[in-house]
Design an enzyme around this catalytic site. Structure first.
Site, PDB file in Angstrom:
ATOM      1  N   PHE A 158     -10.475   7.761   6.776  1.00 21.94           N
ATOM      2  CA  PHE A 158     -11.188   8.782   5.601  1.00 21.94           C
ATOM      3  C   PHE A 158     -11.799   7.961   5.358  1.00 21.94           C
ATOM      4  CE2 PHE A 158      -7.933   5.364   6.357  1.00 21.94           C
ATOM      5  CZ  PHE A 158      -7.776   4.015   5.363  1.00 21.94           C
ATOM      6  N   GLY A 159     -12.991   8.026   4.372  1.00 23.72           N
ATOM      7  CA  GLY A 159     -13.590   6.731   2.895  1.00 23.72           C
ATOM      8  C   GLY A 159     -15.400   6.963   3.730  1.00 23.72           C
TER       9      GLY A 159
ATOM     10  N   ASP B 113      -8.095  -5.359   1.537  1.00 25.00           N
ATOM     11  CA  ASP B 113      -9.113  -5.186   0.601  1.00 25.00           C
ATOM     12  C   ASP B 113     -10.245  -4.778   1.636  1.00 25.00           C
ATOM     13  OD1 ASP B 113     -10.350  -4.189  -1.735  1.00 25.00           O
ATOM     14  OD2 ASP B 113     -11.538  -6.065  -1.999  1.00 25.00           O
ATOM     15  N   SER B 114     -11.322  -3.455   1.607  1.00 19.05           N
ATOM     16  CA  SER B 114     -12.179  -3.091   2.715  1.00 19.05           C
ATOM     17  C   SER B 114     -13.189  -2.635   2.060  1.00 19.05           C
ATOM     18  CB  SER B 114     -10.838  -2.770   4.425  1.00 19.05           C
ATOM     19  OG  SER B 114     -10.642  -1.921   3.099  1.00 19.05           O
TER      20      SER B 114
ATOM     21  N   SER C 206       1.234  -1.428  -0.227  1.00 17.77           N
ATOM     22  CA  SER C 206      -0.226   0.046  -0.273  1.00 17.77           C
ATOM     23  C   SER C 206       0.931   1.267  -0.246  1.00 17.77           C
ATOM     24  CB  SER C 206      -0.837  -0.118   2.119  1.00 17.77           C
ATOM     25  OG  SER C 206      -1.671   1.455   1.139  1.00 17.77           O
TER      26      SER C 206
ATOM     27  N   ARG D 121      -9.596  -3.110  10.654  1.00 13.39           N
ATOM     28  CA  ARG D 121      -8.938  -3.601   9.290  1.00 13.39           C
ATOM     29  C   ARG D 121      -8.340  -3.992  11.110  1.00 13.39           C
ATOM     30  NH1 ARG D 121      -8.081   0.945   7.173  1.00 13.39           N
ATOM     31  NH2 ARG D 121      -8.953   0.127   5.073  1.00 13.39           N
TER      32      ARG D 121
ATOM     33  N   LYS E  82     -10.054   3.648  17.771  1.00 11.69           N
ATOM     34  CA  LYS E  82     -10.349   3.058  16.041  1.00 11.69           C
ATOM     35  C   LYS E  82      -9.941   2.025  15.967  1.00 11.69           C
ATOM     36  CE  LYS E  82     -10.833   3.705  11.535  1.00 11.69           C
ATOM     37  NZ  LYS E  82     -10.526   4.598  10.326  1.00 11.69           N
TER      38      LYS E  82
ATOM     39  N   LYS F 237      -1.918   6.273   5.892  1.00  8.74           N
ATOM     40  CA  LYS F 237      -2.411   6.224   7.208  1.00  8.74           C
ATOM     41  C   LYS F 237      -2.371   4.355   7.465  1.00  8.74           C
ATOM     42  CE  LYS F 237      -5.250  10.639   6.969  1.00  8.74           C
ATOM     43  NZ  LYS F 237      -7.196  10.875   6.410  1.00  8.74           N
TER      44      LYS F 237
END
Length: 201
Positions: free
Chosen positions: A156-157, A73-74, A8, A185, A179, A12
């Site tokens: 994010f996202g 992958d999420s 990646s 994750r 978190k 983050k």
């Protein structure tokens, strides 16, 4: 020290995995990212599941670099959208990685859905491929609900519209440590820790 590649360029994600390794006191493993190795072409994400995409990315990275490689992958699976955006989460609005457009589209699609049917969850599949050795794929889910207005600047996202079960704040309003402790994750990476510890041993 065993070098392990996280396939990646997301700073983050790198920081998150390093925080979890430190918190769980996994020694002897150094996590590096794609910016730390010679560039190689990204394979397209064509898998039908999170697991297929994570494994394909980890296999590519391990083959190209010779290093033990982790990929994830999420995405978010919304109940009222029959589990979508799912594997299409990052490109739900058409382009790849336009967080605001993706989030706005999901909110628009849920506009008429009553609060009691706005359930959903983040899903993360994480894969570890060690050249010449076993492949490991693990999955975790983080359930909650989709709120009507984005809130919070962390994460994010889809984090600003997702309130985890048992909480009254969005994922984007949680501190990074809070978190990490409960996220999809974070859960998946913790499941992977024994496999990483075995590499350093």
């Amino acid at each position: 020290m065993t070098r392990v590649l996280l396939a990646s360029r997301n700073a983050k994600k790198l920081a998150e995995l390093r925080r979890i390794l430190a918190a769980e006191q996994v020694d002897g493993v150094e996590i590096i990212g794609l910016d730390d190795v010679p560039a190689f072409p990204d394979a397209p994400e064509t898998g039908a599941t999170f697991e297929e995409n994570a494994l394909a990315k980890a296999r590519d990275a391990a083959r190209e670099t010779g290093l033990p490689s982790i990929a994830d992958d999420s995405g978010i699976a919304v109940d009222a959208l029959n589990g979508m955006p799912g594997v299409l989460s990052a490109r739900w609005s058409g382009g790849h990685g336009d967080d605001k457009a993706n989030l706005d589209l999901v909110l628009a699609q849920l506009n008429d859905v009553p609060d009691e049917r706005r359930g959903g969850g983040f899903v993360c599949a994480v894969a570890l491929v060690v050249p010449g050795r076993a492949e490991t794929v693990l999955r975790a889910e983080w359930r909650g609900r989709i709120v009507r207005e984005p809130s919070g600047a962390n994460g994010f996202g889809y984090d600003p519209i997702f309130v985890p079960d048992g909480h009254d704040r969005t994922s984007a309003e949680l501190t990074p440590d809070a978190k990490d402790a409960i996220s999809h994750r974070g859960q998946a990476l913790r499941l992977l820790l024994p496999h990483l510890a075995a590499l350093s041993g």
